[in-house]
Design a protein around this motif. Structure first.
Motif, mmCIF file in Angstrom:
data_model
loop_
_atom_site.group_PDB
_atom_site.id
_atom_site.type_symbol
_atom_site.label_atom_id
_atom_site.label_comp_id
_atom_site.label_asym_id
_atom_site.label_seq_id
_atom_site.Cartn_x
_atom_site.Cartn_y
_atom_site.Cartn_z
ATOM 1 N N VAL A 1 43.774 6.073 6.278
ATOM 2 C CA VAL A 1 43.364 5.148 5.237
ATOM 3 C C VAL A 1 43.598 3.724 5.736
ATOM 4 O O VAL A 1 44.660 3.399 6.269
ATOM 5 N N GLN A 2 42.588 2.884 5.532
ATOM 6 C CA GLN A 2 42.718 1.481 5.905
ATOM 7 C C GLN A 2 42.196 0.620 4.765
ATOM 8 O O GLN A 2 41.114 0.874 4.232
ATOM 9 N N LEU A 3 42.975 -0.371 4.388
ATOM 10 C CA LEU A 3 42.588 -1.330 3.365
ATOM 11 C C LEU A 3 42.583 -2.709 4.020
ATOM 12 O O LEU A 3 43.599 -3.129 4.573
ATOM 13 N N VAL A 4 41.461 -3.396 3.942
ATOM 14 C CA VAL A 4 41.338 -4.691 4.599
ATOM 15 C C VAL A 4 40.960 -5.747 3.575
ATOM 16 O O VAL A 4 39.857 -5.705 3.012
ATOM 17 N N ALA A 23 37.843 -0.570 1.689
ATOM 18 C CA ALA A 23 38.597 0.643 1.986
ATOM 19 C C ALA A 23 37.830 1.543 2.947
ATOM 20 O O ALA A 23 36.599 1.652 2.866
ATOM 21 N N SER A 24 38.568 2.171 3.832
ATOM 22 C CA SER A 24 37.992 3.200 4.698
ATOM 23 C C SER A 24 38.980 4.358 4.754
ATOM 24 O O SER A 24 40.196 4.154 4.701
ATOM 25 N N GLY A 25 38.429 5.566 4.808
ATOM 26 C CA GLY A 25 39.295 6.737 4.756
ATOM 27 C C GLY A 25 39.858 6.977 3.372
ATOM 28 O O GLY A 25 40.761 7.798 3.196
ATOM 29 N N TYR A 26 39.332 6.278 2.406
ATOM 30 C CA TYR A 26 39.789 6.344 1.018
ATOM 31 C C TYR A 26 38.608 6.020 0.125
ATOM 32 O O TYR A 26 37.827 5.128 0.434
#
Length: 123
Positions: A1-4, A23-26
């Protein structure tokens, strides 16, 4: 999970900023999320939260001049901040947790995933 996070920067008092959290992976459509902020020398505090269905909660300090929202297609969380004040100066963090939830939380222990933050400065 990545939140940028993005969208932070400098604004004049009374101005506006829109923060984004990609969000990526989420999936923002199936979890619950929030924005927190931390000013120098202070504890991290919850600013706004949103449940899985999209219902928001705001801390008193930003209620009435901020809007939290999410775009399920873009998989992004937003925080629109208006009427900015010097006391809004802080690093702003996106937080998320998985699972459907019809409640909102403004406490750090409710969230498993965190972004790196985006700085907001008001002058």
């Amino acid at each position: 999970v990545q939140l940028v996070e993005s969208g932070g920067g400098s604004a004049l008092a009374g101005g506006s900023l829109r923060l984004s959290c990609a969000a990526s992976g989420y999936s923002v459509s199936t979890g619950y999320m929030a924005w927190f902020r931390q000013a120098p020398g202070k504890e991290r505090e919850g600013v706004a939260a949103i449940d899985t269905a999209g219902a928001p909660t705001y801390t008193y300090a930003v209620a009435g001049r901020s809007t939290i929202s999410k775009d399920n297609v873009k998989n992004t969380l937003y925080l629109q901040m208006n009427s900015l004040k010097p006391e809004d100066i802080a690093m702003y963090y996106c937080a998320a947790n998985q699972g459907w939830c019809n409640r909102t939380f403004l406490v750090t222990y409710a969230y498993k995933y965190w972004g790196q933050g985006t700085q907001v400065t008001v002058s």
